[in-house]
Structures are given as structure tokens and as C-alpha cells.
Design a protein around this motif. Structure first.
Motif, PDB file in Angstrom:
ATOM      1  N   GLY A   1      39.930  35.780  31.195  1.00  0.00           N
ATOM      2  CA  GLY A   1      40.525  36.166  32.564  1.00  0.00           C
ATOM      3  C   GLY A   1      39.937  36.736  33.259  1.00  0.00           C
ATOM      4  O   GLY A   1      39.707  37.356  34.144  1.00  0.00           O
ATOM      5  N   ILE A   2      39.490  37.559  32.444  1.00  0.00           N
ATOM      6  CA  ILE A   2      37.930  38.753  33.142  1.00  0.00           C
ATOM      7  C   ILE A   2      36.977  37.773  33.414  1.00  0.00           C
ATOM      8  O   ILE A   2      36.388  38.395  34.118  1.00  0.00           O
ATOM      9  CB  ILE A   2      37.144  39.737  32.194  1.00  0.00           C
ATOM     10  N   VAL A   3      36.525  36.188  33.086  1.00  0.00           N
ATOM     11  CA  VAL A   3      35.211  35.753  32.986  1.00  0.00           C
ATOM     12  C   VAL A   3      35.871  35.069  34.353  1.00  0.00           C
ATOM     13  O   VAL A   3      35.000  35.319  35.394  1.00  0.00           O
ATOM     14  CB  VAL A   3      35.515  35.156  31.861  1.00  0.00           C
TER      15      VAL A   3
ATOM     16  N   GLY B   1      34.853  35.813  40.539  1.00  0.00           N
ATOM     17  CA  GLY B   1      35.089  36.243  41.845  1.00  0.00           C
ATOM     18  C   GLY B   1      33.319  35.993  42.546  1.00  0.00           C
ATOM     19  O   GLY B   1      33.348  36.411  43.903  1.00  0.00           O
ATOM     20  N   PHE B   2      33.279  36.972  42.018  1.00  0.00           N
ATOM     21  CA  PHE B   2      31.763  38.132  42.676  1.00  0.00           C
ATOM     22  C   PHE B   2      30.586  36.953  42.772  1.00  0.00           C
ATOM     23  O   PHE B   2      30.091  37.291  43.544  1.00  0.00           O
ATOM     24  CB  PHE B   2      31.156  39.271  41.560  1.00  0.00           C
ATOM     25  N   LEU B   3      30.745  35.954  42.227  1.00  0.00           N
ATOM     26  CA  LEU B   3      29.672  34.667  42.430  1.00  0.00           C
ATOM     27  C   LEU B   3      29.599  33.903  43.972  1.00  0.00           C
ATOM     28  O   LEU B   3      29.295  32.898  44.064  1.00  0.00           O
ATOM     29  CB  LEU B   3      29.543  33.412  40.695  1.00  0.00           C
TER      30      LEU B   3
ATOM     31  N   ARG C   1      40.248  33.826  42.660  1.00  0.00           N
ATOM     32  CA  ARG C   1      39.444  34.147  41.730  1.00  0.00           C
ATOM     33  C   ARG C   1      40.115  35.203  40.958  1.00  0.00           C
ATOM     34  O   ARG C   1      40.569  35.329  39.353  1.00  0.00           O
ATOM     35  CB  ARG C   1      38.001  34.200  41.564  1.00  0.00           C
ATOM     36  N   PHE C   2      40.244  36.651  42.023  1.00  0.00           N
ATOM     37  CA  PHE C   2      40.380  37.965  41.230  1.00  0.00           C
ATOM     38  C   PHE C   2      41.984  37.994  41.473  1.00  0.00           C
ATOM     39  O   PHE C   2      42.586  38.092  39.431  1.00  0.00           O
ATOM     40  CB  PHE C   2      40.160  39.195  42.412  1.00  0.00           C
TER      41      PHE C   2
ATOM     42  N   ARG D   1      35.794  34.378  56.793  1.00  0.00           N
ATOM     43  CA  ARG D   1      37.679  34.653  55.512  1.00  0.00           C
ATOM     44  C   ARG D   1      38.194  33.407  54.448  1.00  0.00           C
ATOM     45  O   ARG D   1      38.376  34.011  53.672  1.00  0.00           O
ATOM     46  CB  ARG D   1      38.987  34.445  57.126  1.00  0.00           C
ATOM     47  N   ASP D   2      36.433  32.684  54.983  1.00  0.00           N
ATOM     48  CA  ASP D   2      37.167  31.055  53.721  1.00  0.00           C
ATOM     49  C   ASP D   2      36.927  31.886  52.528  1.00  0.00           C
ATOM     50  O   ASP D   2      36.897  31.636  51.111  1.00  0.00           O
ATOM     51  CB  ASP D   2      36.870  29.670  54.214  1.00  0.00           C
ATOM     52  N   THR D   3      35.705  32.335  52.676  1.00  0.00           N
ATOM     53  CA  THR D   3      35.143  32.538  51.564  1.00  0.00           C
ATOM     54  C   THR D   3      35.948  33.558  50.642  1.00  0.00           C
ATOM     55  O   THR D   3      36.308  33.804  49.326  1.00  0.00           O
ATOM     56  CB  THR D   3      33.141  33.073  51.322  1.00  0.00           C
ATOM     57  N   LEU D   4      35.950  34.847  51.275  1.00  0.00           N
ATOM     58  CA  LEU D   4      36.953  36.287  50.887  1.00  0.00           C
ATOM     59  C   LEU D   4      38.866  35.386  50.168  1.00  0.00           C
ATOM     60  O   LEU D   4      38.661  36.155  49.071  1.00  0.00           O
ATOM     61  CB  LEU D   4      37.369  37.032  51.696  1.00  0.00           C
ATOM     62  N   SER D   5      39.151  34.744  51.105  1.00  0.00           N
ATOM     63  CA  SER D   5      40.304  33.488  50.645  1.00  0.00           C
ATOM     64  C   SER D   5      39.494  33.451  48.870  1.00  0.00           C
ATOM     65  O   SER D   5      40.581  33.601  48.189  1.00  0.00           O
ATOM     66  CB  SER D   5      40.676  32.474  50.898  1.00  0.00           C
TER      67      SER D   5
END
Length: 178
Positions: free
Chosen positions: A167-169, A174-176, A130-131, A121-125
Motif C-alpha cells: 500500500g505504501i508503494v 502517486g507522486f510519479l 493511487r493514494f 484534473r485527469d492527472t490529479l484524478s
């Protein structure tokens, strides 16, 4: 509109060399905003689901803990009273002692599962953050690009592009996050 009043036609606006590239840039940034927003919403939804699952695990842990204490009390009680039937008392005490051991083992595995869910959950947060940050920057870049259409100044367009790309970067990082 009152009769005889006509709005002036603005043809030079359409012929300005920045209108087409800025409009295209705004459209592209809008698509990125939509995609990043979707990723952020999905990450937040998944985060909430994991929080709910972790909470359920901790409630399960607490229930097992209560049962453990009940069993420990029973073992203690059977160890302190003077039994009428010693063999039956010993059998019951052993039975409850095995239950105590089982509950202690169950508690440990439930606790580990709850901690794993909280970690995920913390990772997703962090990913959702980032998103969200990327979305905000792309939206700011989009607005700054649109100022170009009003001012006809290339600096706004370039500034908007740079902020949008940042912003895109940021959103892509977020995927990293693992």
C-alpha cells in the motif's frame, strides 16, 4: 460487576514476544494511513477545483460562441440589406467582421485553457486513485497485523506488513503520475 467476581489478569499476553513488535508495526502503519489519507483528500480537493475552473472556461467559451454567432448574423444581415448609406453600412460591416475574427481567436485560446485544466484534473484524478488504493491496502495490512495480537501467529504479522508495504508503494507511485 457483581460482587466477588474478578476478571482474570492476563500477564502472559503482555509477555508474548510478538506484542511489542506488532504493536509498533500497527502504530507505524496507522501513521502511514493518516498521511496517505491526507494526500488523497488534498488530491481530490484540487481535482474538484480544477473541474470547476474547466467548467467556468467552457461556460466562457460558450458565451463567446454565442456572441460570435450574433456578430456573424449582423455581418450577414448588413451584407444582405439595401443600405441607405453605403459608406456607413460598409463601416459597420467591417466593424462586426473584426469582432467575428476576435471572437474566433478568443474561443480558441479559451478552449485550449479549458482542455489544459481538464488534462491537469485527469492527472490529479489518477494520482488520487493511487493514494486511495494505497490507503486501502495499508488499512488492510494494519487490520491483519492486529489479528496477530489475537492469534499469536507470526504469519498474520508478516502478511500484514507485506500488504502494508504494498500500500505504501502504491501510494508513493502517486507522486510519479504526471
Amino acid at each position: 460487576m457483581p460482587e466477588g467476581f474478578e476478571l482474570p489478569e492476563v500477564e502472559e499476553h503482555d509477555k508474548h514476544p510478538l506484542v511489542l513488535p506488532v504493536s509498533l508495526t500497527i502504530s507505524i502503519l496507522a501513521v502511514f494511513v493518516a498521511g496517505i489519507t491526507l494526500l488523497g483528500h488534498r488530491a481530490h480537493t484540487e481535482e474538484l477545483l480544477l473541474q470547476s475552473q474547466a467548467t467556468d472556461q467552457w461556460a466562457f467559451y460558450q458565451a463567446k460562441n454565442i456572441r460570435l454567432h450574433e456578430m456573424q448574423s449582423m455581418v450577414d444581415l448588413l451584407g444582405t440589406i439595401a443600405p441607405l448609406d453605403k459608406e456607413k453600412n460598409t463601416t459597420l460591416r467591417e466593424k462586426y467582421q473584426k469582432e467575428v475574427e476576435r471572437y474566433e481567436g478568443d474561443k480558441e485560446s479559451i478552449s485550449e485553457k479549458a482542455k489544459d485544466l481538464e488534462k491537469e484534473r485527469d492527472t490529479l484524478s489518477r494520482r488520487a486513485d493511487r493514494f486511495d488504493g494505497g490507503e486501502a491496502l495499508v488499512e488492510i495490512g494494519l487490520v491483519i497485523c492486529s489479528i496477530t495480537l489475537l492469534t499469536k501467529r507470526r504469519a498474520f504479522w508478516l502478511g500484514g506488513i507485506l500488504i502494508g508495504v504494498a500500500g505504501i508503494v502504491l501510494a508513493a507511485t502517486g507522486f510519479l503520475v504526471h
